[in-house]
Scaffold this motif. Structure first.
Motif, mmCIF file in Angstrom:
data_model
loop_
_atom_site.group_PDB
_atom_site.id
_atom_site.type_symbol
_atom_site.label_atom_id
_atom_site.label_comp_id
_atom_site.label_asym_id
_atom_site.label_seq_id
_atom_site.Cartn_x
_atom_site.Cartn_y
_atom_site.Cartn_z
ATOM 1 N N VAL A 1 16.350 18.102 -17.696
ATOM 2 C CA VAL A 1 15.306 17.405 -16.943
ATOM 3 C C VAL A 1 15.885 16.171 -16.271
ATOM 4 C CG1 VAL A 1 13.143 16.123 -17.144
ATOM 5 C CG2 VAL A 1 13.431 18.285 -18.372
ATOM 6 N N MET A 2 16.725 15.424 -16.983
ATOM 7 C CA MET A 2 17.338 14.225 -16.403
ATOM 8 C C MET A 2 18.284 14.589 -15.268
ATOM 9 S SD MET A 2 19.736 11.362 -18.259
ATOM 10 C CE MET A 2 20.969 12.619 -18.663
ATOM 11 N N TYR A 3 19.152 15.587 -15.489
ATOM 12 C CA TYR A 3 20.087 15.988 -14.438
ATOM 13 C C TYR A 3 19.350 16.492 -13.200
ATOM 14 C CZ TYR A 3 23.673 15.850 -18.112
ATOM 15 O OH TYR A 3 24.512 15.462 -19.110
ATOM 16 N N THR A 4 18.314 17.287 -13.426
ATOM 17 C CA THR A 4 17.574 17.862 -12.306
ATOM 18 C C THR A 4 16.831 16.785 -11.520
ATOM 19 O OG1 THR A 4 17.290 19.936 -13.518
ATOM 20 C CG2 THR A 4 15.827 19.546 -11.664
ATOM 21 N N SER A 5 16.177 15.878 -12.211
ATOM 22 C CA SER A 5 15.403 14.831 -11.538
ATOM 23 C C SER A 5 16.315 13.875 -10.783
ATOM 24 C CB SER A 5 14.564 14.058 -12.564
ATOM 25 O OG SER A 5 13.713 14.918 -13.279
ATOM 26 N N LEU A 6 17.309 13.331 -11.477
ATOM 27 C CA LEU A 6 18.206 12.364 -10.850
ATOM 28 C C LEU A 6 19.070 13.016 -9.777
ATOM 29 C CD1 LEU A 6 19.167 9.450 -10.868
ATOM 30 C CD2 LEU A 6 20.826 10.052 -12.653
ATOM 31 N N GLY A 7 19.586 14.218 -10.067
ATOM 32 C CA GLY A 7 20.424 14.897 -9.080
ATOM 33 C C GLY A 7 19.657 15.267 -7.822
ATOM 34 N N THR A 8 18.434 15.754 -7.979
ATOM 35 C CA THR A 8 17.619 16.104 -6.809
ATOM 36 C C THR A 8 17.300 14.874 -5.976
ATOM 37 O OG1 THR A 8 16.639 17.976 -7.996
ATOM 38 C CG2 THR A 8 15.452 17.155 -6.066
ATOM 39 N N LEU A 9 16.957 13.770 -6.635
ATOM 40 C CA LEU A 9 16.663 12.530 -5.913
ATOM 41 C C LEU A 9 17.867 12.057 -5.109
ATOM 42 C CD1 LEU A 9 14.774 10.136 -5.322
ATOM 43 C CD2 LEU A 9 15.647 9.052 -7.413
ATOM 44 N N ILE A 10 19.042 12.064 -5.736
ATOM 45 C CA ILE A 10 20.251 11.620 -5.037
ATOM 46 C C ILE A 10 20.609 12.567 -3.900
ATOM 47 C CG2 ILE A 10 22.737 11.268 -5.309
ATOM 48 C CD1 ILE A 10 22.180 10.234 -8.122
ATOM 49 N N SER A 11 20.585 13.869 -4.167
ATOM 50 C CA SER A 11 20.982 14.847 -3.149
ATOM 51 C C SER A 11 20.057 14.812 -1.934
ATOM 52 C CB SER A 11 20.998 16.250 -3.758
ATOM 53 O OG SER A 11 21.947 16.350 -4.791
ATOM 54 N N MET B 1 14.308 20.970 0.610
ATOM 55 C CA MET B 1 15.537 20.428 0.029
ATOM 56 C C MET B 1 15.358 20.175 -1.474
ATOM 57 S SD MET B 1 17.840 20.138 2.444
ATOM 58 C CE MET B 1 17.246 21.563 3.341
ATOM 59 N N ALA B 2 14.194 19.641 -1.851
ATOM 60 C CA ALA B 2 13.951 19.336 -3.260
ATOM 61 C C ALA B 2 13.959 20.604 -4.108
ATOM 62 C CB ALA B 2 12.624 18.595 -3.417
ATOM 63 N N MET B 3 13.273 21.659 -3.649
ATOM 64 C CA MET B 3 13.229 22.896 -4.419
ATOM 65 C C MET B 3 14.614 23.538 -4.515
ATOM 66 S SD MET B 3 10.373 23.623 -5.784
ATOM 67 C CE MET B 3 10.811 25.298 -6.207
ATOM 68 N N THR B 4 15.364 23.506 -3.427
ATOM 69 C CA THR B 4 16.705 24.097 -3.446
ATOM 70 C C THR B 4 17.594 23.420 -4.469
ATOM 71 O OG1 THR B 4 16.510 24.666 -1.090
ATOM 72 C CG2 THR B 4 18.720 24.629 -2.030
ATOM 73 N N HIS B 5 17.566 22.092 -4.480
ATOM 74 C CA HIS B 5 18.436 21.360 -5.401
ATOM 75 C C HIS B 5 17.902 21.394 -6.829
ATOM 76 C CE1 HIS B 5 20.002 19.734 -1.570
ATOM 77 N NE2 HIS B 5 21.127 19.607 -2.250
ATOM 78 N N MET B 6 16.593 21.435 -6.993
ATOM 79 C CA MET B 6 16.044 21.536 -8.345
ATOM 80 C C MET B 6 16.498 22.826 -9.025
ATOM 81 S SD MET B 6 12.155 20.087 -7.881
ATOM 82 C CE MET B 6 11.665 20.730 -9.483
#
Length: 310
Positions: free
Chosen positions: A94-104, A215-220
């Motif tokens: 959850v942390m990787y997905t949330s933070l990574g999606t926000l940054i990407s 973009m958010a769904m792709t990276h999530m």
């Protein structure tokens, strides 16, 4: 003579309209049939995994499980939920997905907007450099050395930053800004006293909601399903994402079954538990995304269609 032409035209149109009335229902029936078959081909495997995760593996191997579970058991889910590492891995994912999606998404939107500006110095050069990375890669060893030299080994950044920017998504974002945020709008905003930052955050971004959701769904999905980077760059098990934890649980269950030197019954029980864990893992790792996607589907479909058109 004045009435002959309309009569002739009407006679000529009748066969065409009759053919159209016959063809349209046939086409509709064919289209609906194909869509139903496609839907069944997509939904049934997911449904089968769910019922297989709570069914007796012996019944599955004998081909008795098709539409309803048989020999219902929750041993697979109990084994997974009893593992503290799985709960910790779920929180890490959850942390990787949330933070990574926000940054990407932030980097891609900002870079895509900058590259869409025709007055940006070196715009074409930057675009060429980005595109080159799509065709040439230094390889796993080079990436590992870069991550090591940057001091990111055994940190959350080793999972998030190496794949933060996808060039294909960057090209889609740049094209979207070029087609949907005209330069005349920016000039009008500048006449009203707006600067570049104000225009980007208050005018350009609100116009790109479908792109943001796409973009958010792709990276999530990418971050949630990712395990290879964690397997390469992380040695601390407390930082493992859910996918890597589930992989290790499955390997351990299979290894314990193969190393069991007890009776045949204990070996069969271990094999049975391994099969239950395998199906339960798929359900546990898939349910979070299935719960989120319906709320974003409208914008996701619109954004995908816009990307395809542009």
């Amino acid at each position: 003579m004045s009435h002959s032409a309309p009569t002739t035209d009407t006679a000529r149109r009748k066969p065409q309209s009759l053919l159209g009335r016959i063809a349209d229902p046939s086409f509709n029936v064919l289209s609906i049939s194909v869509l139903l078959l496609a839907m069944a081909a997509i939904i049934y495997p997911l449904y089968f995994i769910v019922i297989a995760s709570i069914s007796d593996p012996n019944q599955i191997q004998q081909g008795r499980v098709w539409f309803i579970p048989r020999g219902v058991t929750l041993d697979g889910y109990r084994t997974l939920l009893a593992n503290d590492a799985m709960l910790r891995g779920f929180a890490n994912s959850v942390m990787y997905t949330s933070l990574g999606t926000l940054i990407s998404v932030s980097i891609i939107l900002a870079t895509g907007y900058a590259l869409s500006r025709r007055d940006m110095p070196g715009r074409n050069l930057f675009m060429i450099l980005f595109v080159i990375t799509m065709f040439f890669d230094g390889g796993l060893i080079a990436r590992y050395l870069v991550v090591k030299q940057l001091g990111m080994l055994d940190t959350i950044w080793a999972v998030i930053l190496p794949g933060a920017v996808g060039v294909w998504n960057l090209i889609i974002a740049r094209t979207f800004f070029e087609q949907n945020v005209p330069n005349e709008l920016r000039e009008a905003a500048q006449l009203d006293g707006s600067n570049d930052f104000n225009f980007f955050f208050r005018i350009a971004l609100p116009m790109t909601k479908p792109l943001i959701v796409l973009m958010a769904m792709t990276h999530m999905v990418a971050y949630w399903n990712s395990y290879f980077d964690a397997m390469i760059y992380l040695n601390d098990e407390s930082l493992y994402p859910l996918q890597l934890v589930l992989r290790n649980v499955l390997i351990q269950s299979q290894a314990s079954a193969s190393m069991d030197t007890g009776s045949i019954d204990s070996y069969a029980a271990a094999q049975r538990l391994g099969e239950l864990i395998k199906y339960a893992m798929i359900v546990v790792s898939t349910v979070p995304l299935l719960c989120i996607f319906p709320f974003m589907q409208k914008y996701f479909v619109k954004g995908a269609a816009l990307g395809a058109l542009k």
